[in-house]
Design an enzyme around this catalytic site. Structure first.
Site, mmCIF file in Angstrom:
data_model
loop_
_atom_site.group_PDB
_atom_site.id
_atom_site.type_symbol
_atom_site.label_atom_id
_atom_site.label_comp_id
_atom_site.label_asym_id
_atom_site.label_seq_id
_atom_site.Cartn_x
_atom_site.Cartn_y
_atom_site.Cartn_z
ATOM 1 N N GLY A 19 0.812 -1.205 0.000
ATOM 2 C CA GLY A 19 0.000 0.000 0.000
ATOM 3 C C GLY A 19 0.845 1.253 0.000
ATOM 4 N N ILE A 24 -0.285 7.210 4.170
ATOM 5 C CA ILE A 24 0.873 6.921 5.014
ATOM 6 C C ILE A 24 1.918 6.142 4.230
ATOM 7 C CG2 ILE A 24 1.658 5.722 7.093
ATOM 8 C CD1 ILE A 24 -1.122 6.206 8.280
ATOM 9 N N ASP A 64 -2.624 -8.025 -4.584
ATOM 10 C CA ASP A 64 -3.708 -8.008 -3.603
ATOM 11 C C ASP A 64 -3.138 -8.641 -2.343
ATOM 12 O OD1 ASP A 64 -5.906 -8.389 -1.972
ATOM 13 O OD2 ASP A 64 -7.201 -9.160 -3.555
ATOM 14 N N ASN A 91 2.085 -2.028 5.480
ATOM 15 C CA ASN A 91 1.321 -0.802 5.663
ATOM 16 C C ASN A 91 -0.117 -0.914 5.180
ATOM 17 O OD1 ASN A 91 0.880 2.302 5.687
ATOM 18 N ND2 ASN A 91 0.587 1.722 3.544
ATOM 19 N N SER A 144 -2.249 0.140 14.850
ATOM 20 C CA SER A 144 -3.110 1.282 15.132
ATOM 21 C C SER A 144 -3.483 1.325 16.598
ATOM 22 C CB SER A 144 -4.383 1.177 14.283
ATOM 23 O OG SER A 144 -5.378 2.081 14.708
ATOM 24 N N SER A 146 -6.287 1.588 17.456
ATOM 25 C CA SER A 146 -7.517 0.795 17.504
ATOM 26 C C SER A 146 -7.264 -0.596 18.066
ATOM 27 C CB SER A 146 -8.129 0.677 16.102
ATOM 28 O OG SER A 146 -8.602 1.927 15.656
ATOM 29 N N TYR A 157 -11.668 -4.424 12.417
ATOM 30 C CA TYR A 157 -10.388 -3.746 12.208
ATOM 31 C C TYR A 157 -9.571 -3.717 13.497
ATOM 32 C CZ TYR A 157 -7.178 0.170 11.332
ATOM 33 O OH TYR A 157 -6.067 0.962 11.209
ATOM 34 N N LYS A 161 -5.958 -5.504 14.205
ATOM 35 C CA LYS A 161 -4.758 -4.778 14.611
ATOM 36 C C LYS A 161 -4.218 -5.319 15.937
ATOM 37 C CE LYS A 161 -4.206 -1.959 11.169
ATOM 38 N NZ LYS A 161 -3.053 -2.132 10.248
#
Length: 267
Positions: A19, A24, A64, A91, A144, A146, A157, A161
Site C-alpha cells: 500500500g 501513510i 492483492d 502498511n 493502530s 484501535s 479492524y 490490529k
C-alpha cells in the site's frame, strides 16, 4: 511530502512497502527513497504517480495483499529485480466505519484478511529471503491505536490490529536474531483522505487540539520511525510496539469536566 535531509543512510538496501502509493504508505516510500534505499510498492491498482524523492522513484508491482500467492510472487519480484530484501513494511490496511451489530460476515472476513492475514502472508514470504541473507532483515508492521483501545464502529479492524501486535511479538521471538520484527502503533494521521473521517479543515484542527502535541500526525511522522526501525540504529529493537500517536487522546472524563479541551486539567 516535505523534503528533509535524512540522517539514516540506507544506500544499497531494498524496501518493500505494501500500500505504498498513497497516504501513510506513500510517505513511508518517499522517506526510504530519500534515505537511499531502493523501494518497491505494491497495491491492487497502480497510483497515478509513483513515490519519488531525491531524484529516485519507487518500482510498482500489482498485488492483492489478501492473497498468499500474491505475497510470495511479490517478494519473488523484488528478489529478481534487486537480489535482496532488507525491509518489509506491512502498511496496507484500513476499514470504513460500520455498526458492529450489523457488519456482515463477508465484510468482517475481508477486513481481517486485509489487516491481519495479509501482513502474515507477506512476513512469511519475506522470511524466505531475509533468513537466507547474512544481514537478515527488518519487518515493520503498521498497527493502530484501535488495536490497543476500544474502537466503536471498527470491531473487525480493531481485532485485526490487536492480532497484528501479537503477530509482531511472536515473530520477533521465532525469527530472531536474523530478522527483527516491530510494530508502530499509529494514532490519527492527516492524509489526503482525512476529511472523510474528520470533516473539513475546522474539524481536522479541532481533532488536533485533543492530542497533546497539538496536531494530527503527518505521514512523514510515521515514515521516520519506519526508517529508524529498518536501519542499524535500531539493531537491538525487536518485538516492540512503538506508540506514535502524539501523546494519545484527551480522556473523555476531562472533556466532560471541562468543555474547553485547551484548558482541561491534565491530572
Amino acid at each position: 511530502m516535505t523534503e528533509a535531509p535524512n540522517p539514516v543512510d540506507l544506500t544499497g538496501r531494498v524496501a518493500l512497502v505494501t500500500g505504498g502509493g498513497k497516504g501513510i504508505g506513500r510517505g513511508i516510500s518517499e522517506r526510504f527513497l530519500a534515505a537511499g534505499a531502493d523501494v518497491v510498492v505494491c497495491s491492487r491498482s497502480e497510483p497515478e504517480t509513483l513515490p519519488s524523492a531525491a531524484g529516485r522513484t519507487a518500482v510498482y508491482h500489482r498485488a492483492d495483499v489478501r492473497d498468499p500467492d500474491t505475497a510470495f510472487a511479490t517478494v519473488a519480484f523484488v528478489e529478481e529485480k534487486f537480489g535482496r530484501l532488507d525491509a518489509l513494511v506491512n502498511n496496507a490496511g484500513g476499514a470504513p466505519a460500520i455498526d458492529s451489530a450489523t457488519a456482515s460476515p463477508r465484510f468482517s472476513k475481508a477486513i481481517i484478511e486485509l489487516n491481519l492475514l495479509g501482513p502474515l502472508y507477506f512476513a512469511q514470504a519475506a522470511h524466505r529471503l531475509m533468513n537466507a541473507q547474512e544481514s537478515g532483515g527488518s519487518i515493520v508492521n503498521i498497527s493502530s491505536v484501535s488495536g490497543v483501545r476500544p474502537s466503536p464502529g471498527a470491531v473487525a479492524y480493531a481485532a485485526a490490529k490487536a492480532g497484528m501486535n501479537s503477530l509482531t511479538r511472536t515473530l520477533a521471538v521465532e525469527w530472531g536474531p536474523r530478522i527483527r520484527t516491530n510494530a508502530i502503533i499509529v494514532g490519527m494521521v492527516r492524509t489526503e483522505q482525512a476529511h472523510l473521517h474528520y470533516g473539513d479543515e475546522d474539524g481536522i484542527a479541532s481533532v488536533g487540539k485533543t492530542i497533546p502535541l497539538g496536531r494530527m500526525a503527518d505521514p512523514d511522522d510515521i515514515a521516520d520511525v519506519c526508517v529508524f526501525l529498518a536501519s542499524p540504529m535500531s539493531r537491538y529493537v525487536s518485538g516492540a510496539e512503538i506508540l506514535v500517536h502524539g501523546g494519545g487522546e484527551l480522556p473523555a472524563y476531562l472533556r466532560a469536566a471541562n468543555s474547553d479541551p485547551d484548558h482541561a486539567p491534565v491530572n
